[in-house]
Scaffold this motif. Structure first.
Motif, PDB file in Angstrom:
ATOM      1  N   PRO A  14       0.972  -1.454   0.080  1.00 59.99           N
ATOM      2  CA  PRO A  14       0.337  -0.397   0.012  1.00 59.99           C
ATOM      3  C   PRO A  14       1.111   1.352   0.145  1.00 59.99           C
ATOM      4  O   PRO A  14       1.491   0.808   0.518  1.00 59.99           O
ATOM      5  CB  PRO A  14      -0.867  -0.268   1.489  1.00 59.99           C
ATOM      6  CG  PRO A  14      -0.396  -1.697   1.803  1.00 59.99           C
ATOM      7  CD  PRO A  14       0.144  -1.825   1.622  1.00 59.99           C
ATOM      8  N   HIS A  15       0.443   2.120  -0.529  1.00 64.53           N
ATOM      9  CA  HIS A  15       1.160   3.461  -0.818  1.00 64.53           C
ATOM     10  C   HIS A  15       1.448   3.754   0.234  1.00 64.53           C
ATOM     11  O   HIS A  15       2.817   4.416   1.007  1.00 64.53           O
ATOM     12  CB  HIS A  15      -0.103   4.412  -2.630  1.00 64.53           C
ATOM     13  CG  HIS A  15       1.133   5.690  -1.956  1.00 64.53           C
ATOM     14  ND1 HIS A  15       2.305   6.050  -2.274  1.00 64.53           N
ATOM     15  CD2 HIS A  15       0.639   7.007  -1.450  1.00 64.53           C
ATOM     16  CE1 HIS A  15       3.048   7.151  -2.092  1.00 64.53           C
ATOM     17  NE2 HIS A  15       0.835   8.237  -1.765  1.00 64.53           N
ATOM     18  N   GLY A  16       0.643   4.497   0.844  1.00 60.88           N
ATOM     19  CA  GLY A  16       0.957   4.884   2.762  1.00 60.88           C
ATOM     20  C   GLY A  16       1.948   3.789   3.442  1.00 60.88           C
ATOM     21  O   GLY A  16       2.714   4.361   4.081  1.00 60.88           O
ATOM     22  N   ALA A  17       1.428   2.885   3.446  1.00 60.12           N
ATOM     23  CA  ALA A  17       2.883   2.129   4.169  1.00 60.12           C
ATOM     24  C   ALA A  17       3.837   2.216   3.739  1.00 60.12           C
ATOM     25  O   ALA A  17       4.762   2.044   4.582  1.00 60.12           O
ATOM     26  CB  ALA A  17       1.876   0.941   3.813  1.00 60.12           C
ATOM     27  N   GLY A  18       4.041   2.242   1.996  1.00 59.44           N
ATOM     28  CA  GLY A  18       5.780   2.647   2.412  1.00 59.44           C
ATOM     29  C   GLY A  18       5.875   4.283   2.671  1.00 59.44           C
ATOM     30  O   GLY A  18       6.944   4.443   2.907  1.00 59.44           O
ATOM     31  N   LEU A  19       5.304   4.838   2.372  1.00 58.83           N
ATOM     32  CA  LEU A  19       5.529   5.926   2.963  1.00 58.83           C
ATOM     33  C   LEU A  19       5.443   5.985   4.644  1.00 58.83           C
ATOM     34  O   LEU A  19       6.566   6.394   4.882  1.00 58.83           O
ATOM     35  CB  LEU A  19       3.683   6.901   2.518  1.00 58.83           C
ATOM     36  CG  LEU A  19       3.611   7.811   1.531  1.00 58.83           C
ATOM     37  CD1 LEU A  19       2.854   8.093   1.170  1.00 58.83           C
ATOM     38  CD2 LEU A  19       5.655   8.848   0.408  1.00 58.83           C
TER      39      LEU A  19
END
Length: 389
Positions: free
Chosen positions: A281-286
């Motif tokens: 997930p994009h937010g997890a990567g951030l």
């Protein structure tokens, strides 16, 4: 100080606002409703409610339900073909950022010839102008994360080339956005955190970007206050409507930050992660990158007062030095239960960091121009290494 502001989307914000959809003047009579390939939109009744609202407004609808968490170009092209086959003159995006981004790209390709990458301006895209006006878009957000429901951009992945690239044009501003926190109460704790950190990151990056201005600062610092102070509550209790409202409000503001300002290279660094690892997930990567990324900027001392200001906005009233921001950021990560996310859990290995740095600085390199201090390839690899678990 100068800025250029154009945000034409009508926004209906607040608990219960989905119930007002039928009262709106809608720009079409046959809608393609775009949802993800998951079960929640149907199971929670959001799809049937949206269909009924559209019916009450005199709008027929068909459903396209194949969007992935990190939307793919092939799915966009399939959705655009579906819209044309069904004679749709309106697209209703019902879901989170991936759904809304996909709907925007589908809106372009439903009225224009060729392939989506013909209109992408970076990487292997051909950068052709969009000649025909895209289908109008209504965005009904069921998450608080990307701000895509009220901005002019979308991000799509082309797995064949590991490119996760953006298309940005005023032509894809939604005509109407419904931001109803009641639709967000069913989001699980971990995804509430992931999405909230995406929204927060847009404004954190925007506030320290070299293109920050009077208008983007106003939106960004208010978004940081609302997400930074209420996200942990929303994660702890998904039915806390007050917390959901504040996070959703911060999300909308963060979308506007991207209209009057910009994000920064942290987004490029993350897009490289999820371009190679679709399930991340994009937010997890951030979340994985944020501490090392912002520490790198702090160590350059290019905007110390801005980091102090962000720490205060997030609740550390006594903040007096830039690293206080990292302290309050880490506390928020811990309070949301995501401080120990591991890249290795998504199959990411350190031997990929070199190609990811090249990917981030190459096809997705435009955001590096927004940084106050230019990151080198070595810096990028270092941030990945420091973020790795």
């Amino acid at each position: 100080m100068s800025f250029n502001m154009y945000v034409p989307t009508k926004i209906l914000f607040g608990a219960g606002m989905l119930n007002q959809l039928h009262e709106q003047v809608l720009p079409g009579k046959r809608a393609m409703i775009v949802i993800t390939n998951g079960k929640s939109t149907r199971a929670n009744g959001y799809l049937s409610r949206t269909e009924e609202e559209l019916k009450s407004a005199g709008v027929e609808s068909v459903v396209f339900d194949k969007v992935q968490p990190n939307p793919l170009k092939a799915t966009v092209m399939e959705g655009a073909a579906f819209a044309k086959e069904n004679g749709c003159d309106l697209i209703v995006a019902l879901g989170g950022g991936s759904c809304i981004d996909s709907a925007k790209a589908m809106a372009v390709m439903a009225t224009n010839d060729g392939d989506l990458w013909d209109y992408i301006g970076s990487g292997t895209g051909k950068g052709q102008p969009i000649t025909n006006k895209p289908l109008p878009i209504v965005a009904i957000s069921t998450t608080a994360g990307t701000g895509s429901e009220a901005d002019a951009g979308c991000v799509v992945t082309k797995p064949e080339t590991n490119e996760k690239l953006g298309l940005k044009t005023p032509l894809i501003f939604p005509v109407l956005c419904i931001e109803d926190p009641e639709l967000m109460t069913s989001v699980p704790k971990n995804f509430t955190a992931y999405q909230g950190f995406d929204a927060l990151s847009h404004s954190l990056e925007g506030y320290v970007s070299k293109f920050a201005n009077l208008m983007s600062d106003m939106y960004a610092i208010t978004a940081i206050e609302n997400v930074g102070r209420f996200l942990a509550r929303a994660v702890k209790d998904g039915n806390d409507i007050e917390a959901r409202e504040h996070v959703a409000f911060g999300n909308i503001l963060s979308g506007t930050v991207m209209c009057v300002g910009t994000t920064s290279s942290q987004h490029s660094l993350e897009h490289a992660l999820s371009a190679y690892h679709q399930d991340l997930p994009h937010g997890a990567g951030l979340i994985m990158l944020c501490r090392a990324y912002f520490t790198n900027i702090i160590e350059k001392h290019v905007c110390d007062e801005r980091f102090i200001g962000m720490a205060k906005a997030m609740g550390m009233e006594e903040a007096s030095e830039p690293m206080d921001f990292i302290k309050v950021l880490n506390k928020l990560l811990e309070d949301c239960g995501v401080a120990d996310l591991k890249m290795s859990d998504y199959g990411i290995t350190p031997d990929e960091f070199s190609k990811m740095a090249d990917n981030a600085m190459g096809p997705m390199g435009g955001l590096f121009a927004c940084d106050r201090v230019q990151l080198t390839r070595k810096d990028c690899i270092s941030i990945y290494k420091k973020s790795y678990k």
